[in-house]
Write an enzyme that holds these catalytic residues in place. Structure first.
Site, short mmCIF file in Angstrom:
data_model
loop_
_atom_site.label_atom_id
_atom_site.label_comp_id
_atom_site.label_asym_id
_atom_site.label_seq_id
_atom_site.Cartn_x
_atom_site.Cartn_y
_atom_site.Cartn_z
N LEU A 111 92.73 67.07 -33.92
CA LEU A 111 91.49 67.61 -34.50
C LEU A 111 90.81 68.68 -33.67
O LEU A 111 89.59 68.74 -33.60
CB LEU A 111 90.51 66.47 -34.79
CG LEU A 111 90.81 65.61 -36.01
CD1 LEU A 111 89.72 64.55 -36.18
CD2 LEU A 111 90.93 66.44 -37.28
N CYS B 171 91.10 59.25 -38.95
CA CYS B 171 90.82 59.37 -37.53
C CYS B 171 90.08 58.15 -37.01
O CYS B 171 89.47 57.39 -37.76
CB CYS B 171 90.09 60.67 -37.24
SG CYS B 171 88.62 60.82 -38.19
N GLY C 129 106.49 65.98 -43.11
CA GLY C 129 107.72 66.65 -43.48
C GLY C 129 108.56 65.84 -44.46
O GLY C 129 108.17 64.74 -44.87
N GLY D 102 102.88 65.23 -48.82
CA GLY D 102 103.80 64.48 -47.98
C GLY D 102 105.22 64.96 -48.23
O GLY D 102 105.84 64.58 -49.22
C1 FMN Z 1 100.05 70.25 -37.22
C2 FMN Z 1 99.35 69.41 -38.25
C3 FMN Z 1 97.97 69.27 -38.21
C4 FMN Z 1 97.29 68.49 -39.15
N1 FMN Z 1 95.93 68.42 -39.11
C5 FMN Z 1 95.26 67.70 -40.07
C6 FMN Z 1 93.83 67.67 -40.10
O1 FMN Z 1 93.16 68.31 -39.28
N2 FMN Z 1 93.22 66.93 -41.07
C7 FMN Z 1 93.94 66.27 -42.02
O2 FMN Z 1 93.35 65.63 -42.89
N3 FMN Z 1 95.29 66.29 -42.02
C8 FMN Z 1 95.96 66.98 -41.08
N4 FMN Z 1 97.36 67.03 -41.10
C9 FMN Z 1 98.08 66.28 -42.13
C10 FMN Z 1 98.50 67.18 -43.30
O3 FMN Z 1 97.37 67.74 -43.92
C11 FMN Z 1 99.33 66.39 -44.34
O4 FMN Z 1 98.57 65.32 -44.83
C12 FMN Z 1 100.61 65.83 -43.75
O5 FMN Z 1 101.18 66.72 -42.84
C13 FMN Z 1 101.64 65.46 -44.82
O6 FMN Z 1 102.09 66.59 -45.53
P1 FMN Z 1 103.49 67.36 -45.17
O7 FMN Z 1 104.55 66.32 -45.08
O8 FMN Z 1 103.65 68.32 -46.30
O9 FMN Z 1 103.28 68.03 -43.86
C14 FMN Z 1 98.04 67.80 -40.16
C15 FMN Z 1 99.43 67.94 -40.19
C16 FMN Z 1 100.10 68.74 -39.27
C17 FMN Z 1 101.59 68.86 -39.36
#
Ligand code: FMN
Ligand code: FAD
Ligand code: FES
Lengths: 303, 257
Positions: free
Chosen positions: A73, A129, A216, A242
């Site tokens: 964060l 969080c 991922g 996701g």
């Molecule tokens: C580098 C990184 C930083 C992230 N920061 C946040 C965040 O600040 N707040 C939040 O709600 N989710 C955060 N996420 C979670 C993503 O928004 C998402 O829910 C999660 O990566 C699943 O999606 P994906 O598989 O398409 O990456 C973060 C994910 C990544 C990879």
């Protein structure tokens, strides 16, 4: 071209694709590749009451079909976000979801009330969080804490409130129902799954924070399952995410019950992923003679 | 345009040492704006995360960028198996590069191991005004000495085991000597312990020094905040900057060593 527009709790999106919070910053870096107006929306980096510096590096680890992150964060705080980033974002002709978080329900509410005075389109409350008043367990892992923080934020704002659920729970539907009961307008899911990797030569965790959030393609089936279960348990809309990397992945989350879809890690593999996914969804709908993407929401036919 | 993404054809591939390869990519838009110290972010086919690799040569006329990398794990192994004519999915050019000191009379380029390649575009800029000190473990790892010389740089080769080169030991020994004779600027890239020693020496001697750092990356463009590096301002305030956007090149005094 098929009709790609969707509506999530009263907010119109020109298409269902939204870069996920934390992967897209405030859009500036990706604007170098394409206009942000091509996107259905943008979920901004999680913002807290005060500036947060985040965790020490390494913050990134590769995993089979995914990655771990422990960014923690890092953000400039809500005042800086409202002053320096939001005005620019609001000129981009796309829906802005301000993703927020805090160490206490009061902090989340304070951040939400500051956003309430802006023109931001939606607030996305991240309850994954740690809650410092409850020994550091995430708000999103107990029905009581999830309900409390949702209620506090609900009192602080009239903006459409999306609560982003943590998958690190035994029963996602119980949490979803608790959050719905406290006035959430929509849910977004899933956040990252807690994971860990060890460098076997040094015997040290790859992440300096030891553990981090898994995202991922590896988590796609978990997201599909949780969205499907939750869609059957609540009546508010769901923004799904996701592991989405293709148009068909996005279609799959929508068939499971999502009304819109966020794209996270895929942006790292392919910076054009969100706009490519929009194109691929359109092609899928055309090929299958589906006039509107809205027709596929929740259309899975379970055995 | 600051950077662009494309599938750029490999014009030339060369094995230049044990598990070390040189590739030349045809990417005219990126080559037109690339600067010394910047990097490219390459996706090995089938992987989820890209690999950052420094730019080791910029040929604006031919529209090419050169990269030199060592096979370290699965991703660099996969990249090393590509052949001439194949394409590399690349975002380029990225990051904030070295400051080019037009006024400098004598510039020392310190490269350690696979940190030597980014010294080439600097040698191309400074030519005979530069001395390149390169450090390697042993003879089989030595790379790019004739390339540096062809660009006009004087070379000083160091190996830890003394198997080859004028110096047995670390790069700091000849650097200390050169600093006594007069150095206006040091640019360095290499393993962390080497950079730390070089930075310390330069700070003590009051010689401006820039270092190129490494960190694990995801986006490579400054959006994900993955590649944090702890830095401090002149008044001692500490904060995280990001290697991919604020760096990879930082001033030595800026880094919290
Ligand atoms: C580098 C990184 C930083 C992230 N920061 C946040 C965040 O600040 N707040 C939040 O709600 N989710 C955060 N996420 C979670 C993503 O928004 C998402 O829910 C999660 O990566 C699943 O999606 P994906 O598989 O398409 O990456 C973060 C994910 C990544 C990879
Ligand atoms: C700005 C920058 C410039 C670089 N320039 C060069 C260069 O010119 N030549 C060269 O040979 N190497 C260079 N590197 C290091 C190179 O990026 C790594 O060796 C490479 O990423 C390793 O990938 P892998 O798949 O072989 O290893 P794996 O260990 O399988 O990689 C797993 C993950 O860790 C990351 N990773 C592992 N080691 C490093 C590292 N040292 N730095 C950053 N990420 C790492 C990978 O990118 C990948 O995401 C540079 C690194 C940075 C940050
Ligand atoms: S790798 Fe994403 S901010 Fe540097």
């Amino acid at each position: 071209m098929a009709d790609l527009s969707v509506n999530v709790c009263g907010v119109d999106f020109k298409n269902p694709i939204i870069p996920a919070s934390g992967v897209f910053g405030y859009g500036r870096e990706y604007e170098e590749f394409y206009p942000l107006s091509a996107l259905g929306g943008i979920s901004t980096k999680g913002t807290t009451g005060q500036l947060r510096t985040g965790n020490p590096a390494p913050r990134i680890a590769e995993t089979p079909s995914g990655m771990l992150n422990s960014v923690g964060l890092q953000n400039p705080g809500i005042d800086a976000f409202i002053e320096k980033e939001l005005p620019n974002l609001l000129t981009k002709d796309t829906v802005i979801l301000a993703n927020i978080a805090g160490a206490t329900a009061e902090e989340c509410a304070e951040v939400a009330s500051k956003l309430d005075a802006t023109d931001v389109h939606m607030i996305e409350l991240n309850i994954s969080c740690p809650n410092v008043k409850q020994g550091g367990a995430a708000f999103g892992t107990s029905c009581t804490a999830a309900a409390q923080v949702t209620a506090a934020v609900r009192r602080a704002t009239k903006k459409p409130l999306v609560v982003k659920l943590s998958p690190n729970v035994t029963s996602i539907t119980e949490i979803a129902k608790a959050v719905e009961a406290e006035g959430a307008d929509a849910l977004s899911m899933i956040n990252t799954l807690l994971g860990m990797r060890i460098d076997v030569r040094t015997r040290r965790p790859v992440l300096r924070n030891n553990v981090g959030g898994l995202s991922g393609p590896a988590i796609l089936p978990v997201a599909v399952r949780m969205i499907w279960q939750t869609a059957n348990a609540v009546s508010i809309p769901i923004i799904g995410m996701g592991g989405v990397t293709t148009g068909e992945d996005a279609i799959e989350l929508m068939m499971a019950g999502a009304s819109a879809v966020q794209v996270g890690m895929a942006c790292f593999t392919d910076p054009y992923a969100p706009v490519r996914i929009v194109r691929e969804m359109d092609a899928f709908l055309e090929e299958n003679g589906i006039a509107s993407v809205r027709d596929i929401i929740g259309s899975v036919q379970p055995w | 345009m600051k950077y662009t993404q494309g599938k750029y054809p490999i014009m030339e591939k060369q094995a230049i040492a044990e598990d070390t390869f040189s590739f030349t990519l045809l990417c005219p838009e990126a080559a037109a704006i690339a600067a010394p110290g910047q990097f490219v972010h390459i996706l090995p086919a089938g992987f989820g995360l890209r690999r950052p690799i420094s730019i080791a040569g910029i040929d604006r006329e031919a529209g090419t960028l050169r990269i030199v990398f060592a096979v370290r794990g699965k991703g660099t192994k996969a990249l090393s198996e590509l052949r001439q004519g194949d394409a590399m999915d690349t975002i380029a050019p990225l990051g904030h590069g070295f400051t080019l000191r037009e006024d400098a009379q004598h510039v020392v380029l310190v490269g350690g191991g696979i940190g030597v390649p980014p010294m080439l575009p600097l040698a191309a800029y400074y030519g005979e005004r530069s001395t390149a000190i390169s450090g390697f473990r042993s003879f089989p790892q030595v790379i790019l000495q004739s390339d540096l010389e062809a660009l006009g740089a004087r070379t000083i080769l160091c190996t830890e085991d003394g198997s080859v080169g004028a110096v047995k030991g670390f790069v700091t020994t000849p650097l200390e000597q050169l600093i006594q004779e007069g150095v206006d600027q040091v640019h360095a890239c290499g393993p962390m312990p080497m950079l730390r020693a070089v930075a310390q020496l330069c700070i003590q001697s009051g010689v401006p020094c820039e270092v190129s750092l490494e960190e694990r990356m995801a986006c490579g463009v400054g959006a994900c905040l993955g590649c944090a590096c702890k830095t401090k301002t002149a008044d001692g305030e500490e904060k995280f900057l990001h290697v991919c956007k604020n760096g990879p090149v930082f001033r030595a005094e800026e880094v919290c060593w």
